[in-house]
Structures are given as structure tokens and as C-alpha cells.
Design a protein around this motif. Structure first.
Motif, PDB file in Angstrom:
ATOM      1  N   GLU A   9      44.043  21.897 -46.177  1.00 36.25           N
ATOM      2  CA  GLU A   9      44.646  20.929 -46.779  1.00 36.25           C
ATOM      3  C   GLU A   9      45.966  20.397 -45.948  1.00 36.25           C
ATOM      4  N   GLU A  10      46.739  21.754 -45.589  1.00 31.55           N
ATOM      5  CA  GLU A  10      48.121  21.299 -44.934  1.00 31.55           C
ATOM      6  C   GLU A  10      47.863  20.709 -43.473  1.00 31.55           C
ATOM      7  N   THR A  11      46.709  21.328 -42.898  1.00 29.63           N
ATOM      8  CA  THR A  11      46.629  20.850 -41.698  1.00 29.63           C
ATOM      9  C   THR A  11      46.014  19.299 -41.557  1.00 29.63           C
ATOM     10  N   SER A  12      45.329  18.851 -42.509  1.00 30.70           N
ATOM     11  CA  SER A  12      44.546  17.586 -42.677  1.00 30.70           C
ATOM     12  C   SER A  12      45.905  16.634 -42.736  1.00 30.70           C
ATOM     13  N   TYR A  13      46.931  16.916 -43.602  1.00 28.31           N
ATOM     14  CA  TYR A  13      48.037  16.061 -43.928  1.00 28.31           C
ATOM     15  C   TYR A  13      48.991  15.949 -42.766  1.00 28.31           C
ATOM     16  N   SER A  14      49.228  17.172 -42.232  1.00 26.57           N
ATOM     17  CA  SER A  14      49.871  17.105 -40.928  1.00 26.57           C
ATOM     18  C   SER A  14      49.457  16.296 -39.838  1.00 26.57           C
ATOM     19  N   GLY A  15      48.184  16.128 -39.710  1.00 29.05           N
ATOM     20  CA  GLY A  15      47.752  15.041 -38.518  1.00 29.05           C
ATOM     21  C   GLY A  15      47.544  13.665 -38.670  1.00 29.05           C
ATOM     22  N   LEU A  16      47.685  13.394 -40.209  1.00 33.35           N
ATOM     23  CA  LEU A  16      47.548  11.935 -40.543  1.00 33.35           C
ATOM     24  C   LEU A  16      48.452  10.943 -39.902  1.00 33.35           C
ATOM     25  N   PRO A  17      50.002  11.208 -39.705  1.00 37.72           N
ATOM     26  CA  PRO A  17      50.618  10.360 -39.214  1.00 37.72           C
ATOM     27  C   PRO A  17      50.147  10.097 -37.771  1.00 37.72           C
ATOM     28  N   GLY A  18      49.866  11.209 -37.188  1.00 39.54           N
ATOM     29  CA  GLY A  18      49.541  10.855 -35.653  1.00 39.54           C
ATOM     30  C   GLY A  18      48.321   9.993 -35.409  1.00 39.54           C
ATOM     31  N   THR A  19      47.314  10.245 -36.467  1.00 38.26           N
ATOM     32  CA  THR A  19      46.107   9.713 -36.450  1.00 38.26           C
ATOM     33  C   THR A  19      46.455   7.872 -36.737  1.00 38.26           C
ATOM     34  N   LEU A  20      47.108   7.835 -37.692  1.00 38.89           N
ATOM     35  CA  LEU A  20      47.498   6.671 -37.905  1.00 38.89           C
ATOM     36  C   LEU A  20      48.324   5.899 -36.853  1.00 38.89           C
ATOM     37  N   ALA A  21      49.208   6.616 -36.245  1.00 35.91           N
ATOM     38  CA  ALA A  21      49.753   5.950 -35.071  1.00 35.91           C
ATOM     39  C   ALA A  21      48.970   5.534 -34.020  1.00 35.91           C
ATOM     40  N   VAL A  22      48.060   6.462 -33.722  1.00 33.24           N
ATOM     41  CA  VAL A  22      46.837   6.115 -32.715  1.00 33.24           C
ATOM     42  C   VAL A  22      46.354   4.897 -32.961  1.00 33.24           C
ATOM     43  N   LEU A  23      45.415   4.780 -34.432  1.00 30.84           N
ATOM     44  CA  LEU A  23      44.746   3.707 -34.721  1.00 30.84           C
ATOM     45  C   LEU A  23      45.677   2.439 -34.812  1.00 30.84           C
ATOM     46  N   ALA A  24      47.016   2.457 -35.188  1.00 34.33           N
ATOM     47  CA  ALA A  24      47.744   1.150 -35.052  1.00 34.33           C
ATOM     48  C   ALA A  24      47.793   0.892 -33.550  1.00 34.33           C
ATOM     49  N   ALA A  25      48.059   1.824 -32.746  1.00 31.32           N
ATOM     50  CA  ALA A  25      48.190   1.388 -31.137  1.00 31.32           C
ATOM     51  C   ALA A  25      46.926   0.939 -30.824  1.00 31.32           C
ATOM     52  N   THR A  26      45.842   1.242 -31.152  1.00 33.51           N
ATOM     53  CA  THR A  26      44.423   0.861 -30.677  1.00 33.51           C
ATOM     54  C   THR A  26      44.278  -0.508 -31.085  1.00 33.51           C
ATOM     55  N   VAL A  27      44.580  -1.008 -32.424  1.00 35.84           N
ATOM     56  CA  VAL A  27      44.333  -2.134 -32.993  1.00 35.84           C
ATOM     57  C   VAL A  27      45.323  -3.154 -32.184  1.00 35.84           C
TER      58      VAL A  27
END
Length: 406
Positions: A9-27
Motif C-alpha cells: 500500500e505504501e509503495t503504490s501511494y508513493s508512486g502516485l504523484p509521479g504517475t499523475l505528473a507523467v500522465l499530465a505531461a503526456t496529455v
């Protein structure tokens, strides 16, 4: 100090901001590259400025669209090169196997010219024009002979649109394509219908109205062993060529698919202001009519240069007042372009209403029962409406009789 593994659970939450940042940059990157397409689509569907007009004028922003188009071009060139290389390899193998003269004989052969019909033969089929339902029963018996006496433009006038006498043009001379193939207009029968054979191909183009009709029409043609190519596309027309350019698409498809007959139906998306040089030109103005008529003419002129006959279906009455008033003007422009006797305008209002001047969702059949022919949006058709329009097109044609299987 404990250095054990972190929980899942800790691992999944720690990577969320980075994932959202990559997604936003891609869009953001995709939007930067395709903002011009979004702007054009917004204009076509919403008929108003998307708010990106001023931004698209900035060089730094417009460079995204340029980059996108450059990449598309780079991807297209290899495909064209591969196709050309494949054709050359096939020709080379044929030369090695058969010899140069025999291998190239098929490419040089040309069919014998076919005699063209005269202007006197240019008459629409007697069933092409439908009288209003209130008068239909009393006129059925006499309509056949009366309509046979009318030339194509005269039948157009009978459906409420003025026209001028038809004459064959110089386009009746056979055209020679780049592949040295001689093309001829489809012959006309004594009743003015287009006589097709199994080698003919029919191209169906238009907006979502045609999208509903095309499958039914293609199926009917397929039963007669005539191939139909459905290129219809929703939310398209002639008002916004930056979104979708029908004249250009037709110039591409006619020679590529070796088309004999072009069937067109559009207009539901064209009753709006045009965007010319970044400014809106009011619908129905003199300049608007002139430019729209030129776009219609460009389709007809190219089709005729390729010896392709055109059947242009008029837009029916619409359930929305603004659109209904607009398509009346469009129908006049369509019909005015069909004055050479080579192509024809076919009104759909009589077939889809008991009263040719009134929108009706239900029409009355010959047996007195009612049938729903229009959808709730007041523009599109039900399955029964599609079938009626399919029959209207088929009445313009003489289809080949399939030979029995031996």
C-alpha cells in the motif's frame, strides 16, 4: 533502525504523484501537438470559436501542430515507398518469368470505347419523384408515363427547384487515366436510369445521414455483385474543410477505387457560418453561397473529369427550424449545380413526408398505416427511413442480373 520492506500500500501511494505528473505531461504534449485538430473539431460540432484561435496564431504554440504534421509525413513516406517498391518487384518478376512484351501487354491494353447516350436520353426514372401522400394514390397510375417525358432537370423542377435544360458536355469524351486505362461514363437506359454492370463501383460519401443509409445501399448493391465503398463520416460537410475536406477526399478515392458512380448526401452540418481567414462569414450571405457552390462544383467537375456520374441526394425536411431553413438553401445550391445532364439531384423530401414542405416523423403508407421514418433528433432516420432512401437511390439504377451458379 528497521530497514524492512515497505508495504504494498505504501509503495503504490508513493508512486502516485509521479504517475499523475507523467500522465499530465503526456496529455499536455498531445494537446500541444493536436490543438489545431481540436480547434477545427470544436468549430465543426459546436459552430463557435473554441477559444484557441488567438493561441494558434502564436508561433510557439503553432509549432506543436507543425511537429505533428511533420511526423505524419515521415510515417507516410515509407509506406508509399514500400508500395512503389513492391509494385516494381512484381513487374520485375513478371518480366523474368514471362518476358518483357508479354508481361507488359496487360498494362498497355485498352478497352474499346463505348457509345455514349445522347442528351435526349437523360431522363430520371419515373419513380424517382414521389408525390405528396395526399395526392399519391390518385397519381400512381399516371406518374410513370408523365415522368418519362421529363428530362433530368425538368424532374428537378417538378420537385420544387428551378433548373435549366440539360445538355451533354465535352466530358462525354473518354478520359485516359495515369495508368492508361480508358474510362467512360456509365451508360443510361432508355428511361434515364444508370445501367451498371458487375465491374462498376459505387462510392458513398456524406455525413451521418449517409452513414445510416450506406450499409443498406451497399448490401443491396452487393446482392447484384456491384461493389460499394462507404466513405461516409459523421459531423462532416462542405462548410468546414479544415476539419474534413470532402473535395480532396473524393479526388483521392475516385481514381484509387476506380469509381463509376458517386452518391452524395450531406448538409446537416453545413447550415452554419463559415470561418474564412479567421473571420466568420454569415450563413446564406452572397459570399457564403458563392464559396459553398464552388465546393459543390469542384466535386462535380472532378467526378466528370474521371467520367463518374453523380447522384446527389437532397437534404430532407428537418425537425429543427434553423437547420430546416438552411437545408432549403443548400438544396437549391445542389440542384443548381446539376444542370449539365451528366449528374442529377434527387429530392428526398417527398419520400420522407406526406407533405413535401413539412417535416414529419411519421408518414402514412399506402395501406393507411403509419411508419416512423425520422429519429427523435429531427435530423436522422429510423431503419424504415434508411430503407426508403435506399430504394430512392436504387430507382436511379439498373442493376445487373446475377448469373446463376453452374
Amino acid at each position: 533502525m528497521y530497514f524492512g520492506e515497505r508495504s504494498e500500500e505504501e509503495t503504490s501511494y508513493s508512486g502516485l504523484p509521479g504517475t499523475l505528473a507523467v500522465l499530465a505531461a503526456t496529455v499536455g504534449l498531445v494537446f500541444w501537438c493536436r490543438a489545431d485538430a481540436f480547434h477545427e473539431y470544436w468549430q465543426q460540432t459546436r459552430h463557435q470559436d473554441s477559444g484557441l484561435g488567438a493561441l494558434n496564431a502564436q508561433s510557439w504554440w503553432a509549432s506543436g501542430a507543425k511537429l505533428s504534421h511533420t511526423l505524419e509525413g515521415m510515417l507516410t513516406v515509407p509506406a508509399e515507398w514500400q508500395s512503389e517498391t513492391r509494385d516494381r518487384m512484381i513487374t520485375a518478376v513478371n518480366v523474368l518469368m514471362l518476358g518483357k512484351d508479354e508481361a507488359l501487354a496487360g498494362e498497355k491494353s485498352q478497352p474499346e470505347p463505348v457509345a455514349m447516350a445522347t442528351a435526349a436520353q437523360l431522363k430520371l426514372h419515373s419513380d424517382a419523384i414521389h408525390a405528396p401522400k395526399s395526392a399519391r394514390s390518385s397519381k400512381v397510375a399516371a406518374s410513370g408515363e408523365a415522368a418519362k417525358k421529363l428530362s433530368a432537370p425538368e424532374v428537378i423542377a417538378a420537385s420544387g427547384v428551378a433548373s435549366t435544360p440539360a445538355t451533354e458536355t465535352s466530358a462525354s469524351q473518354p478520359a485516359v487515366t495515369e495508368s492508361n486505362e480508358v474510362r467512360h461514363f456509365v451508360k443510361l437506359g432508355s428511361d434515364g436510369r444508370l445501367v451498371l454492370n458487375e465491374n462498376d463501383r459505387v462510392l458513398l460519401v456524406g455525413d451521418s445521414m449517409m452513414q445510416g443509409v450506406a450499409p443498406h445501399l451497399a448490401k443491396a448493391l452487393q446482392k447484384a455483385h456491384v461493389k460499394a465503398i462507404d466513405a461516409s463520416k459523421q459531423s462532416t460537410g462542405l462548410t468546414y474543410p479544415t476539419y474534413f475536406d470532402w473535395p480532396e477526399k473524393i479526388r483521392e478515392l475516385i481514381p484509387k477505387e476506380k469509381i463509376s458512380v458517386l452518391v452524395v448526401m450531406m448538409g446537416a452540418n453545413d447550415t452554419w457560418d463559415m470561418v474564412l481567414a479567421g473571420k466568420y462569414e454569415r450563413f446564406g450571405s452572397e459570399r457564403w453561397r458563392s464559396i459553398y457552390a464552388q465546393r459543390v462544383a469542384s466535386i462535380l467537375q472532378f467526378a466528370h473529369s474521371q467520367h463518374v456520374r453523380v447522384i446527389w441526394l437532397g437534404a430532407p425536411n428537418m425537425g429543427k427550424e434553423k437547420v430546416n431553413n438552411g437545408v432549403r438553401l443548400l438544396n437549391q445550391l445542389y440542384a443548381s449545380a446539376m444542370t449539365d445532364g451528366i449528374s442529377r439531384f434527387v429530392s428526398t423530401r417527398e419520400a420522407l413526408s406526406d407533405n413535401a414542405d413539412v417535416y414529419q416523423r411519421y408518414i402514412t403508407k399506402e395501406d393507411g398505416t403509419s411508419v416512423v421514418v425520422r429519429s427523435e433528433d429531427g435530423i436522422h432516420f429510423t431503419r424504415d427511413g434508411h430503407k426508403i432512401l435506399t430504394q430512392l437511390v436504387l430507382k436511379q439504377l439498373v442493376l445487373p442480373t446475377p448469373q446463376p451458379q453452374s
